[in-house]
Write a protein that holds these residues in place. Structure first.
Motif, PDB file in Angstrom:
ATOM      1  N   ASN A   1       0.876  -1.060  -0.057  1.00 47.61           N
ATOM      2  CA  ASN A   1       0.075   0.113   0.014  1.00 47.61           C
ATOM      3  C   ASN A   1       0.924   1.344   0.115  1.00 47.61           C
ATOM      4  O   ASN A   1       1.176   1.889   0.954  1.00 47.61           O
ATOM      5  CB  ASN A   1      -0.788   0.068   1.251  1.00 47.61           C
ATOM      6  CG  ASN A   1      -1.888   1.276   1.344  1.00 47.61           C
ATOM      7  OD1 ASN A   1      -2.149   1.802   0.548  1.00 47.61           O
ATOM      8  ND2 ASN A   1      -2.104   1.566   2.820  1.00 47.61           N
ATOM      9  N   PRO A   2       1.495   1.580  -1.087  1.00 44.69           N
ATOM     10  CA  PRO A   2       2.514   2.545  -1.016  1.00 44.69           C
ATOM     11  C   PRO A   2       1.873   4.037  -1.258  1.00 44.69           C
ATOM     12  O   PRO A   2       2.718   4.845  -1.210  1.00 44.69           O
ATOM     13  CB  PRO A   2       3.381   2.063  -2.379  1.00 44.69           C
ATOM     14  CG  PRO A   2       2.337   1.609  -3.287  1.00 44.69           C
ATOM     15  CD  PRO A   2       1.461   0.827  -2.418  1.00 44.69           C
ATOM     16  N   SER A   3       0.719   4.303  -1.619  1.00 48.54           N
ATOM     17  CA  SER A   3       0.215   5.504  -1.977  1.00 48.54           C
ATOM     18  C   SER A   3       0.365   6.395  -1.053  1.00 48.54           C
ATOM     19  O   SER A   3       0.467   7.557  -1.318  1.00 48.54           O
ATOM     20  CB  SER A   3      -1.126   5.328  -2.744  1.00 48.54           C
ATOM     21  OG  SER A   3      -1.272   4.429  -3.699  1.00 48.54           O
ATOM     22  N   LYS A   4       0.290   6.158   0.128  1.00 50.90           N
ATOM     23  CA  LYS A   4       0.283   7.270   1.238  1.00 50.90           C
ATOM     24  C   LYS A   4       1.648   7.849   1.504  1.00 50.90           C
ATOM     25  O   LYS A   4       1.767   9.225   1.600  1.00 50.90           O
ATOM     26  CB  LYS A   4      -0.023   6.461   2.592  1.00 50.90           C
ATOM     27  CG  LYS A   4      -1.484   6.259   2.957  1.00 50.90           C
ATOM     28  CD  LYS A   4      -1.853   6.200   4.356  1.00 50.90           C
ATOM     29  CE  LYS A   4      -1.157   4.537   4.765  1.00 50.90           C
ATOM     30  NZ  LYS A   4      -1.886   4.433   6.249  1.00 50.90           N
ATOM     31  N   LEU A   5       2.554   7.016   1.008  1.00 46.80           N
ATOM     32  CA  LEU A   5       4.166   7.512   1.209  1.00 46.80           C
ATOM     33  C   LEU A   5       4.428   8.258  -0.276  1.00 46.80           C
ATOM     34  O   LEU A   5       5.082   9.297  -0.300  1.00 46.80           O
ATOM     35  CB  LEU A   5       5.185   6.621   1.456  1.00 46.80           C
ATOM     36  CG  LEU A   5       6.509   6.727   1.453  1.00 46.80           C
ATOM     37  CD1 LEU A   5       7.138   7.891   2.517  1.00 46.80           C
ATOM     38  CD2 LEU A   5       7.429   5.427   1.557  1.00 46.80           C
ATOM     39  N   ASP A   6       3.892   7.637  -1.298  1.00 42.32           N
ATOM     40  CA  ASP A   6       4.459   7.991  -2.679  1.00 42.32           C
ATOM     41  C   ASP A   6       3.232   8.366  -3.451  1.00 42.32           C
ATOM     42  O   ASP A   6       2.654   7.589  -3.953  1.00 42.32           O
ATOM     43  CB  ASP A   6       4.972   6.730  -3.255  1.00 42.32           C
ATOM     44  CG  ASP A   6       5.684   7.373  -4.598  1.00 42.32           C
ATOM     45  OD1 ASP A   6       5.211   8.291  -4.977  1.00 42.32           O
ATOM     46  OD2 ASP A   6       6.513   6.325  -5.108  1.00 42.32           O
ATOM     47  N   PRO A   7       2.779   9.594  -3.393  1.00 41.53           N
ATOM     48  CA  PRO A   7       1.655  10.426  -4.176  1.00 41.53           C
ATOM     49  C   PRO A   7       1.705   9.840  -5.716  1.00 41.53           C
ATOM     50  O   PRO A   7       0.822  10.317  -6.552  1.00 41.53           O
ATOM     51  CB  PRO A   7       1.519  11.722  -3.864  1.00 41.53           C
ATOM     52  CG  PRO A   7       2.939  12.020  -3.490  1.00 41.53           C
ATOM     53  CD  PRO A   7       3.582  10.748  -2.981  1.00 41.53           C
ATOM     54  N   THR A   8       2.991   9.856  -6.261  1.00 38.10           N
ATOM     55  CA  THR A   8       3.034   9.536  -7.822  1.00 38.10           C
ATOM     56  C   THR A   8       2.282   8.414  -8.315  1.00 38.10           C
ATOM     57  O   THR A   8       2.299   8.281  -9.436  1.00 38.10           O
ATOM     58  CB  THR A   8       4.394   9.557  -8.140  1.00 38.10           C
ATOM     59  OG1 THR A   8       5.111   8.276  -7.618  1.00 38.10           O
ATOM     60  CG2 THR A   8       5.425  10.793  -7.482  1.00 38.10           C
ATOM     61  N   LEU A   9       1.831   7.537  -7.550  1.00 43.24           N
ATOM     62  CA  LEU A   9       1.519   6.365  -7.987  1.00 43.24           C
ATOM     63  C   LEU A   9      -0.133   6.063  -8.139  1.00 43.24           C
ATOM     64  O   LEU A   9      -0.361   5.028  -8.783  1.00 43.24           O
ATOM     65  CB  LEU A   9       1.962   5.082  -6.743  1.00 43.24           C
ATOM     66  CG  LEU A   9       3.445   4.904  -6.714  1.00 43.24           C
ATOM     67  CD1 LEU A   9       3.798   3.748  -5.611  1.00 43.24           C
ATOM     68  CD2 LEU A   9       4.220   4.427  -7.934  1.00 43.24           C
ATOM     69  N   ALA A  10      -0.818   6.953  -7.517  1.00 38.14           N
ATOM     70  CA  ALA A  10      -2.213   7.091  -7.704  1.00 38.14           C
ATOM     71  C   ALA A  10      -2.757   8.445  -7.763  1.00 38.14           C
ATOM     72  O   ALA A  10      -1.817   9.438  -7.197  1.00 38.14           O
ATOM     73  CB  ALA A  10      -2.916   6.292  -6.643  1.00 38.14           C
ATOM     74  N   PRO A  11      -3.962   8.617  -8.357  1.00 36.40           N
ATOM     75  CA  PRO A  11      -4.415  10.047  -8.457  1.00 36.40           C
ATOM     76  C   PRO A  11      -4.696  10.540  -6.701  1.00 36.40           C
ATOM     77  O   PRO A  11      -4.626   9.405  -5.827  1.00 36.40           O
ATOM     78  CB  PRO A  11      -5.871   9.982  -9.071  1.00 36.40           C
ATOM     79  CG  PRO A  11      -5.452   8.881  -9.835  1.00 36.40           C
ATOM     80  CD  PRO A  11      -4.737   7.827  -8.967  1.00 36.40           C
ATOM     81  N   ALA A  12      -4.784  11.866  -6.603  1.00 37.98           N
ATOM     82  CA  ALA A  12      -4.661  12.290  -5.308  1.00 37.98           C
ATOM     83  C   ALA A  12      -6.160  11.785  -4.498  1.00 37.98           C
ATOM     84  O   ALA A  12      -7.206  11.540  -5.030  1.00 37.98           O
ATOM     85  CB  ALA A  12      -4.981  13.801  -5.234  1.00 37.98           C
ATOM     86  N   GLY A  13      -5.859  11.141  -3.224  1.00 38.73           N
ATOM     87  CA  GLY A  13      -7.012  10.479  -2.360  1.00 38.73           C
ATOM     88  C   GLY A  13      -7.255   9.247  -2.874  1.00 38.73           C
ATOM     89  O   GLY A  13      -8.119   8.599  -2.160  1.00 38.73           O
ATOM     90  N   LYS A  14      -6.355   8.707  -3.732  1.00 42.72           N
ATOM     91  CA  LYS A  14      -6.968   7.371  -4.181  1.00 42.72           C
ATOM     92  C   LYS A  14      -5.528   6.259  -3.988  1.00 42.72           C
ATOM     93  O   LYS A  14      -4.320   6.674  -3.641  1.00 42.72           O
ATOM     94  CB  LYS A  14      -7.270   7.291  -5.694  1.00 42.72           C
ATOM     95  CG  LYS A  14      -8.247   8.145  -5.945  1.00 42.72           C
ATOM     96  CD  LYS A  14      -8.890   7.947  -7.039  1.00 42.72           C
ATOM     97  CE  LYS A  14     -10.250   8.889  -7.577  1.00 42.72           C
ATOM     98  NZ  LYS A  14     -10.772   8.496  -8.849  1.00 42.72           N
ATOM     99  N   SER A  15      -5.682   5.327  -4.352  1.00 42.28           N
ATOM    100  CA  SER A  15      -4.544   4.190  -3.571  1.00 42.28           C
ATOM    101  C   SER A  15      -4.433   2.991  -4.670  1.00 42.28           C
ATOM    102  O   SER A  15      -5.182   2.631  -5.428  1.00 42.28           O
ATOM    103  CB  SER A  15      -5.102   3.375  -2.514  1.00 42.28           C
ATOM    104  OG  SER A  15      -5.317   4.174  -1.429  1.00 42.28           O
ATOM    105  N   SER A  16      -2.999   2.866  -4.973  1.00 41.37           N
ATOM    106  CA  SER A  16      -2.466   1.691  -5.758  1.00 41.37           C
ATOM    107  C   SER A  16      -2.298   0.522  -4.874  1.00 41.37           C
ATOM    108  O   SER A  16      -1.306   0.693  -4.269  1.00 41.37           O
ATOM    109  CB  SER A  16      -1.426   1.963  -6.651  1.00 41.37           C
ATOM    110  OG  SER A  16      -1.650   2.906  -7.608  1.00 41.37           O
TER     111      SER A  16
END
Length: 517
Positions: A361-376
């Motif tokens: 669940n990297p999106s909290k640390l790395d915002p480049t992986l998913a649109p704002a407020g969403k998660s890859s």
């Protein structure tokens, strides 16, 4: 460098981690290098996967032993930190037992980890300190063996190997070793699950590999901004700066040989390319079966390859999720009967009713992986490889449904299905058919005693001269740090074969912090 040195040519088959590392090093040493890769992106089975606005690492999801990565770039005359932003993780991961009722989150700080162990498992913290002390000594002895070739049994008689032998613990297993330090089964699992990085059971994996857990706790885990694939981009960039040419989407059909010596390659489109050296970074068994003309190989025939031991496989879900996910960067959710689950994956080769599952669940640390407020969200479930009799094609939807059900049983992921915006699903059959992973064994050849060190395929390929192996299917083994080492060993051997031996750049102290943020 002089004209004579630059005239040496190398073709690298595959732009996976080993092929990329070899390309950087050979380019930096003045070789004329061409890299041919079947896929449109670098990284091999760990390449970048994009689904709409979501980005995923398809395979490896973290970097360990950052000092080895720094050494690799230094040998190419560069600093990795000029190309990739590395973030040190704390906690290392969340370990969820008893359906989430017991959660251990080891820290990158050992004192803090000991406190957390004491809070959950009173009295067991002393075992953690003993483990780290003993493994530190063991690592000092094992590490040199991973930095040099093992071309035959004479290599076991060298001083470093003789000195290391008492520390290798090859007659014990990873689980057996950890049972010396911890009483609680859950705590044993917390320090043995890393055997899965080799696609093996901790109950069968040689005791040598307790160093995997030690390395995580000693040196930490890192996340490259943009995902591990950002590292492949950096390696391509460095190689190109040294004149290396990349040919993406251009698969090699055959390695051309003449009287037991490689002369070049023939591409699928019919073009041929002559070269002084062939660096083979493709999946080992698939390459042996596909890339040599009939009757060239005697040791690695289809029948003999079939008889070898291979790692487990993985079923993978890549999910673009609407909203944030309240889980750590890495989390492992253990089956209630973990020992049974592992046995099903590696011995009876059946699908578990109660599987363990890993969530990235990297999106909290790395915002480049998913649109704002969403998660890859990346989800991995260890499963048997294709040597079992599971009908992966016919049971595809059932397996995907089972994984989603397991995910939704996790408190933080309830109702997850209604939030999925993008998805991709891989079974062992997809690994084999899409990425040429033999038997879908995502972690390559097993690391049992009969397939380690001199008994593993050699970096200097035994059957055809001027072919050099890199990747998880050769010495020292699978996993990014050892794959990078395989490239360094093979490049050293190439230079030696050409009479161009140069000393390696001075290695950094192994205790280096890695320069992570």
């Amino acid at each position: 460098m002089g004209r004579k040195e630059k005239s040496k040519t190398a073709v690298i088959v595959g732009a996976g981690p080993g092929g990329l590392a070899a390309a950087m090093l050979l380019g930096a040493k003045g070789y004329e290098v061409d890299v041919y890769e079947k896929q449109p992106v670098p990284g091999g089975r760990s390449g970048r996967l994009k689904l709409g606005e979501y980005t995923f690492d398809r395979g490896a999801t973290f970097v360990m032993m950052p000092q080895l990565l720094e050494e690799l770039f230094e040998q190419a005359g560069r600093s990795v930190h000029d190309y990739v932003e590395l973030h040190k993780l704390d906690p290392l991961y969340g370990l969820y037992f008893d359906r989430g009722r017991t959660v251990l989150m080891p820290s990158s700080d050992n004192e803090e980890t000991a406190k957390r162990i004491k809070a959950l498992f009173p009295g067991e913290e002393a075992g953690f300190y003993r483990f780290m002390t003993d493994e530190s000594v063991k690592y000092e002895h094992v590490e040199p063996l991973l930095r040099r070739p093992f071309g035959g049994f004479g290599d076991y008689l060298k001083a470093d190997a003789v000195k290391a032998l008492p520390y290798l613990k090859v007659t014990d297993t990873v689980y057996g070793q950890l049972s010396r330090y911890f009483k609680d089964e859950r705590l044993k699992y917390a320090f043995t699950f890393q055997s899965k990085y080799l696609g093996m059971s901790a109950w069968n994996c040689p005791g040598t590999f307790t160093i995997l857990s030690f390395m995580e706790h000693r040196y930490g885990l890192l996340h490259p901004k943009g995902g591990v694939a950002a590292l492949w981009d950096a390696m391509v960039e460095v190689a190109k700066e040294h004149g290396v040419r990349f040919h993406m989407g251009r698969p090699v059909d055959k390695i051309l040989t003449e009287r037991g010596r490689a002369t070049g390659v023939r591409l699928k489109d019919g073009e041929t390319r002559a070269a002084d050296h062939i660096v083979l970074g493709a999946d080992f068994a698939s390459a042996m079966n596909q890339m040599f003309e009939p009757d060239v190989l005697k040791k690695y025939t289809p029948k003999k390859l079939e008889a070898k031991k291979y790692s487990c496989s993985t079923a993978m879900l890549y999910l673009g999720i609407d909203g944030e996910v309240d889980l750590p960067h890495h989390s492992i959710h253990f089956a209630d009967d973990y020992a049974k689950n592992v046995k099903e994956i590696t011995e009876t080769l059946t699908l578990s009713e109660d599987p363990s599952i890993y969530v990235h669940n990297p999106s909290k640390l790395d915002p480049t992986l998913a649109p704002a407020g969403k998660s890859s969200l990346y989800v991995l479930m260890p499963v048997p490889n294709l040597k079992g009799d599971t009908d992966w094609s016919g049971r595809r939807e059932e397996l995907k449904g089972r994984m989603l059900e397991r995910l939704e049983s996790i408190e933080q992921l309830k109702g997850l299905r209604s939030r999925i915006e993008e998805e991709a699903f891989y079974t062992p059959l997809d690994w084999q058919d899409s990425l040429d992973v033999y038997q879908g064994a995502t972690f390559n050849l097993s690391h049992n005693l009969g397939q380690m060190l001199a008994l593993r395929p050699h970096n200097r390929f035994e059957e055809v001269e001027r072919v050099w192996l890199v990747g998880g299917g050769t010495h020292p083994g699978s996993g990014l740090p050892t794959i990078f080492e395989s490239a360094r060993i093979s490049v050293d051997l190439i230079e030696k074969a050409d009479g161009r031996v140069q000393p390696r750049a001075s290695a950094q102290a192994l205790g280096a912090a890695g320069g992570a943020e």
